[in-house]
Design a protein around this motif. Structure first.
Motif, PDB file in Angstrom:
ATOM      1  N   LYS A  71       0.825  -1.199   0.000  1.00  0.00           N
ATOM      2  CA  LYS A  71       0.000   0.000   0.000  1.00  0.00           C
ATOM      3  C   LYS A  71       0.862   1.253   0.000  1.00  0.00           C
ATOM      4  CE  LYS A  71      -4.033  -2.065   2.227  1.00  0.00           C
ATOM      5  NZ  LYS A  71      -5.024  -1.963   3.321  1.00  0.00           N
ATOM      6  N   ALA A  72       0.285   2.326  -0.564  1.00  0.00           N
ATOM      7  CA  ALA A  72       0.996   3.599  -0.618  1.00  0.00           C
ATOM      8  C   ALA A  72       1.188   4.148   0.784  1.00  0.00           C
ATOM      9  CB  ALA A  72       0.206   4.594  -1.466  1.00  0.00           C
ATOM     10  N   GLU A  73       2.441   4.393   1.152  1.00  0.00           N
ATOM     11  CA  GLU A  73       2.734   4.958   2.462  1.00  0.00           C
ATOM     12  C   GLU A  73       4.157   5.498   2.454  1.00  0.00           C
ATOM     13  OE1 GLU A  73       2.578   3.808   7.223  1.00  0.00           O
ATOM     14  OE2 GLU A  73       1.973   2.365   5.699  1.00  0.00           O
TER      15      GLU A  73
ATOM     16  N   ILE B 239       0.511   5.076  -7.996  1.00  0.00           N
ATOM     17  CA  ILE B 239      -0.529   4.397  -7.212  1.00  0.00           C
ATOM     18  C   ILE B 239      -1.659   3.972  -8.135  1.00  0.00           C
ATOM     19  CG2 ILE B 239       0.045   5.642  -5.102  1.00  0.00           C
ATOM     20  CD1 ILE B 239      -2.467   7.333  -5.511  1.00  0.00           C
TER      21      ILE B 239
ATOM     22  N   ASN C  95      -5.610   1.521  -7.888  1.00  0.00           N
ATOM     23  CA  ASN C  95      -6.519   0.779  -7.008  1.00  0.00           C
ATOM     24  C   ASN C  95      -7.014  -0.522  -7.623  1.00  0.00           C
ATOM     25  OD1 ASN C  95      -8.270   1.741  -8.907  1.00  0.00           O
ATOM     26  ND2 ASN C  95      -9.594   2.861  -7.489  1.00  0.00           N
TER      27      ASN C  95
ATOM     28  N   GLY D 264      -3.474   2.228  -3.843  1.00  0.00           N
ATOM     29  CA  GLY D 264      -4.015   3.428  -3.221  1.00  0.00           C
ATOM     30  C   GLY D 264      -5.127   4.029  -4.061  1.00  0.00           C
TER      31      GLY D 264
ATOM     32  N   VAL E  64      -4.789   9.061   1.385  1.00  0.00           N
ATOM     33  CA  VAL E  64      -3.935   8.301   0.475  1.00  0.00           C
ATOM     34  C   VAL E  64      -3.010   9.236  -0.296  1.00  0.00           C
ATOM     35  CG1 VAL E  64      -3.931   6.810  -1.558  1.00  0.00           C
ATOM     36  CG2 VAL E  64      -5.566   6.392   0.277  1.00  0.00           C
TER      37      VAL E  64
ATOM     38  N   SER F  31       0.968   9.194  -0.276  1.00  0.00           N
ATOM     39  CA  SER F  31       1.674   9.020  -1.547  1.00  0.00           C
ATOM     40  C   SER F  31       2.653  10.157  -1.834  1.00  0.00           C
ATOM     41  CB  SER F  31       0.661   8.921  -2.697  1.00  0.00           C
ATOM     42  OG  SER F  31      -0.248   7.861  -2.479  1.00  0.00           O
TER      43      SER F  31
END
Length: 608
Positions: free
Chosen positions: A399-401, A433, A435, A453, A460, A464
């Motif tokens: 996941k985007a982080e 990113i 989904n 994301g 998000v 990102s």
């Protein structure tokens, strides 16, 4: 130190401790936060460890969480967007409520209840839990999807239904016992509710934005937060006085402020209160489950919960299919809506107070609703794990982080895959990113690092790195999603340059008006190049073909300028051989015989 016994910090510490312990555990087990909160509430409630003995008081306080949640949802629903849902609200929503109400009433009559009790009990179960459904849609990332919007439309109609249902309770009571001294006649209740709606709409249109403008000049952040809470809770209280639900009032307040320049600030101010109080609401529902009643009548309650959920599920699925939903969406909607909700407590309390229900009937009906709410996360998890489920499984996907690319790319379909190739060749630092999990996995097989994301969510975008990026490339294939991303980025990340993939001419006009750095219709360039090659293949001189293509570009630019100057974004006319066909944009006089004015790409196929 001052005496804090009256505040009862024991309750606060017990509730916070149970929530902090249970929710991460249940989330880790894949059971979701809602079930975690329900289990935590059941554990500390009066029918288990009895750490908290006054569950009803906690429930009334926690209902503020649902109110704030509906307000934030309202902020996302512009009036124009809400207007587009009117057919879903009064068509799909009404069909589901009436169909499921009729089926459940027949079930209750077959179980031995009188017709009046059966009808009220059934309609209470029909009103699904707004809090549970909206929270689960949020966790699944489908609030902004078309299926999520249809679910919101159904919930809105169910919220509206509480008004006539409460009037019916009063009518049944008056027929059985004579007119109650404090009961409003049905015509008066409807008139007051309509008048309250008009007052709130008028205040939202002419008072709220000037009010927040004045408060913003003070520079006091806490005053803005207090004003936001005042608007939400005041509107909710006013609507409750008028006979509508508090949730409906909060939602309406959010819709009225959705066009405000302060909407993002309001959302940021409300969010911490909303999250804590919504969790407290779920815990209070768990505390309200009378375990002694469940133990004494477990066979009847178990049969009641299972039969009620199955019958309601049948009605939901049939209505969904009739209204054009595919099998996957119908199954997921059925899983989400097949439970009772918090409005049942309001309806059953009114029925008990009016004498339509006796105490035992009210307790049994309430227990069935609570058990169904507790089972809903488990049902959804089961449906998500079906082989043909369309749910989002992010297993193995990062996941985007904490991303920190120079350029942020949102969406990685066919369009973005071509866009990023020259940038990667120049060693531009990209963060991407998407989904669509399958797309992410496919990109990974070819060496692309794509993160999971949803770009329409502000949290998000922050994760990102949108607040530190130099440029944001919006390459999603859905115009509504692109518009939402542009709106968020212009409001929250004004220094980032926006380059956006446009769907058609109308979308291009909206993006230009929004102030993006660059936009391009997704098929325009390929279409003109294609046309040039066709002309050359038909024997036209390449230089002449280039001139014709240049003329097409020039006329297209002129039309865009004229439409922007005239504020034309809403409707369109197409001309073909002097035949006028109505479309969404007004016309511009054709320059050549047979010329198509405002050329438009055909509807794009699903996918990027």
């Amino acid at each position: 130190m001052a005496d804090v016994e009256g505040v009862n910090l024991n309750y606060a510490v017990a509730l916070l401790g149970a929530g902090v312990a249970a929710v991460p555990l249940f989330t880790r087990l894949g059971l979701g936060s809602v079930l975690g909160y329900l289990a935590a509430g059941l554990l500390v409630g009066p029918f288990a460890l009895a750490v908290v003995t006054d569950a009803q008081t906690v429930l009334h306080v926690a209902e503020i969480g649902v109110v704030l949640f509906l307000f934030i949802i309202g902020l996302e629903m512009r009036p124009r967007r809400l207007w587009t849902l009117r057919r879903a609200i009064f068509g799909l929503g009404a069909a589901q409520v009436l169909t499921c109400g009729a089926l459940l009433t027949l079930l209750a009559v077959a179980a031995g209840f009188t017709p009046a009790v059966a009808f009220i009990g059934a309609m209470g179960f029909v009103l699904s839990s707004t809090a549970v459904i909206m929270r689960m849609l949020e966790e699944r990332g489908t609030l902004a999807a078309e299926s999520g919007q249809r679910s919101i439309a159904i919930l809105l109609f169910e919220d509206l239904s509480i008004v006539p249902l409460l009037a019916i309770v009063a009518l049944l009571a008056s027929l059985a016992f004579g007119d109650a001294a404090d009961a409003r006649p049905a015509w008066l209740a409807i008139t007051i509710a309509a008048g309250a709606l008009a007052v709130v709409i008028a205040a939202g249109r002419w008072l709220l934005d000037p009010l927040f403008s004045i408060l913003a000049r003070t520079g006091a952040r806490e005053v803005m937060t207090a004003a936001a809470l005042l608007v939400v809770l005041g509107t909710a209280l006013f609507m409750q006085w008028a006979g509508l639900s508090m949730a409906m009032g909060a939602f309406l307040a959010g819709v009225l402020l959705s066009e405000s320049t302060f909407r993002h600030q309001l959302e940021a101010d409300i969010e911490p209160f909303r999250g804590i109080l919504l969790g407290l609401f779920f815990m209070s529902v768990g505390m309200s489950l009378d375990l002694s009643l469940v133990a004494a009548q477990w066979r009847f309650l178990l049969a009641g919960v299972i039969l009620a959920m199955i019958v309601k599920a049948i009605g939901i699925y049939v209505v969904a299919r009739i209204f054009g939903a595919d099998r996957s969406e119908s199954i997921h909607r059925t899983a989400l809506f097949a439970q009772g909700g918090e409005f049942a407590f309001v309806l059953y309390s009114a029925a008990l107070g009016a004498g339509v229900f006796d105490a035992e009937t009210s307790a049994v009906m309430t227990a069935i609703v609570i058990l169904s709410m507790a089972l809903t996360p488990l049902v959804v998890i089961f449906v998500d794990r079906l082989p043909d489920s369309a749910s989002i499984d992010t297993t193995g996907v990062e996941k985007a982080e904490g991303l920190r690319g120079r350029v942020l790319v949102i969406g990685f379909g066919r369009f973005a895959q071509i866009v990023t190739q020259p940038l990667l060749a120049r060693n531009v630092d990209l963060s991407v990113i998407e989904n669509d999990v399958e797309m992410i996995q496919a990109a990974g097989n070819f060496g692309f690092k794509v993160y999971y994301g949803d770009g329409t969510r502000l949290d998000v975008l922050h994760a990102s790195g949108a607040h530190k990026t130099e440029a944001i490339l919006v390459c999603v294939d859905k115009p509504d999603a692109a518009d939402k991303i542009v709106e968020l980025c212009k409001a929250e990340f004004p220094y980032a340059k926006l380059y956006v993939r446009a769907f058609d001419r109308g979308h291009s006009l909206r993006l230009i008006e929004a102030g993006v750095e660059y936009q391009i219709r997704e098929t325009f360039e390929s279409a003109v190049v294609f046309s040039r090659e066709v002309m050359i293949g038909l024997g036209v001189d390449p230089d002449t073909a280039d001139e014709e293509i240049a003329e097409v570009r020039r006329r297209d630019d002129e039309r865009l300028e004229l439409q922007l100057a005239g504020g034309i974004t809403a409707g369109r006319w197409l001309f073909r051989n002097n035949t006028r066909t109505p479309q969404p944009e007004p016309f511009i006089k054709p320059q050549r015989p047979g010329e198509i004015i405002n050329p438009e790409e055909p509807a794009a196929a699903p996918g990027s």
